[in-house]
Design a protein around this motif. Structure first.
Motif, PDB file in Angstrom:
ATOM      1  N   GLN A 124       1.067  -1.202  -0.089  1.00 56.28           N
ATOM      2  CA  GLN A 124      -0.484   0.348  -0.269  1.00 56.28           C
ATOM      3  C   GLN A 124       0.736   1.235  -0.852  1.00 56.28           C
ATOM      4  N   CYS A 125       1.982   1.131   1.003  1.00 55.07           N
ATOM      5  CA  CYS A 125       2.893   2.293   0.443  1.00 55.07           C
ATOM      6  C   CYS A 125       3.436   2.676  -0.707  1.00 55.07           C
ATOM      7  N   ILE A 126       3.608   0.925  -1.322  1.00 54.45           N
ATOM      8  CA  ILE A 126       4.225   1.949  -2.640  1.00 54.45           C
ATOM      9  C   ILE A 126       3.418   2.207  -3.911  1.00 54.45           C
ATOM     10  N   SER A 127       1.918   1.604  -3.862  1.00 57.19           N
ATOM     11  CA  SER A 127       0.957   1.957  -3.967  1.00 57.19           C
ATOM     12  C   SER A 127       0.801   3.855  -4.451  1.00 57.19           C
ATOM     13  N   ASP A 128       1.101   4.218  -2.619  1.00 49.77           N
ATOM     14  CA  ASP A 128       0.506   5.384  -2.114  1.00 49.77           C
ATOM     15  C   ASP A 128       1.522   6.125  -2.834  1.00 49.77           C
TER      16      ASP A 128
END
Lengths: 173, 109
Positions: A124-128
């Motif tokens: 999720q962090c990378i997606s964000d």
């Protein structure tokens, strides 16, 4: 056997690059550092750094024997080198081939003690738009890597160990 | 042997302050995070330099200290101006000189 890792989450590629550089100045082995960024983070400037610059990422990649394949970053928009120096994963995360690559790489973090729930958090962090710097190695190395990365401008720094429950600390801004 | 570890950390920190290309604040962050944050003060430094080191550490990273603001080096340095950072770099250099002098006297003695 390498069975621990420290994962640091950065809000920008610049901050992550600085962290990689600091690890290298501490003589942390280049082939035990990974950097994970989404496609949107791979700018023309970064590609140029990778190909020609003297930046830490280029050095790390060459240290991992990857100098000859740098061109693929520009041509294909993706470079996946799991378990070596630098990892770039490109494309829309969560779908298609690149999503599968991302899942495979982050899934491999389980071998360094990262639990599934935490892996989903990192996805999720990378997606964000965040960038991960991952250092893996032996416990003493991880102790030093954690101390070093805590001093950098990370949104989170977590220590993970495979053989025991995670010992983690989250530094929130 | 541990004192030599401390001296080596400070020697490398001084080298980083000298040879990095960025502004003093960035050089200071690299020097502190990569070298000085790994100093185990009571083992790696002589008693007469402990206060200097603790003062330096407190200014740069007080997250582990009960009376601190809970900030690490990167954040603390963001609040500093260049003059303050330069003063800290000078402090690192003075500790390095004191350690080198002490080691020289030990070797000569």
């Amino acid at each position: 056997m390498d069975n621990e890792c420290v994962v640091a989450v950065y809000e920008s590629l610049k901050k992550a690059e600085q962290a990689v550089h600091i690890l290298r100045r501490a003589d942390f082995p280049t082939d035990q550092i990974s950097l994970v960024a989404a496609e949107s983070e791979i700018t023309p400037e970064l590609v140029e750094q990778l190909k020609m610059g003297d930046d830490s990422i280029r050095d790390a990649a060459i240290g991992a024997g990857l100098g000859g394949v740098m061109g693929v970053v520009a041509g294909i928009g993706a470079m996946v080198v799991s378990g070596l120096g630098v990892v770039f994963l490109a494309g829309p995360i969560g779908g298609g081939l690149f999503g599968a690559m991302m899942g495979a790489f982050l899934g491999s973090l389980g071998g360094w003690g990262v639990h599934q729930e935490r892996i989903r958090h990192y996805e999720q962090c990378i997606s964000d738009g965040s960038v991960l710097v991952i250092a893996h190695g032996k416990p003493l190395q991880m102790d030093n890597a954690e101390r070093i990365l805590r001093e950098t401008d990370a949104a989170e720094v977590n220590l993970h160990a495979r053989t025991s429950a995670d010992s983690s600390e989250i530094l929130e801004d | 042997m541990a004192l030599d570890d401390g001296r080596q950390r400070f020697t490398r920190a001084v080298g980083i302050l000298a040879d990095e290309k960025d502004r003093i604040k960035e050089r200071l962050l690299i020097a502190y995070a990569s070298q000085l944050s790994l100093v185990n003060a009571k083992e790696d430094l002589p008693p007469e330099l402990l206060n200097d080191y603790y003062t330096l550490r407190n200014v740069l990273s007080d997250a582990d200290m009960p009376y601190g603001n809970g900030e690490r080096a990167a954040k603390k340095l963001q609040h500093m101006n260049e003059d303050e950072a330069s003063a800290l770099a000078s402090k690192i250099f003075s500790i390095f000189l004191a350690l080198s002098d002490r080691m020289s006297r030990q070797t000569a003695g």
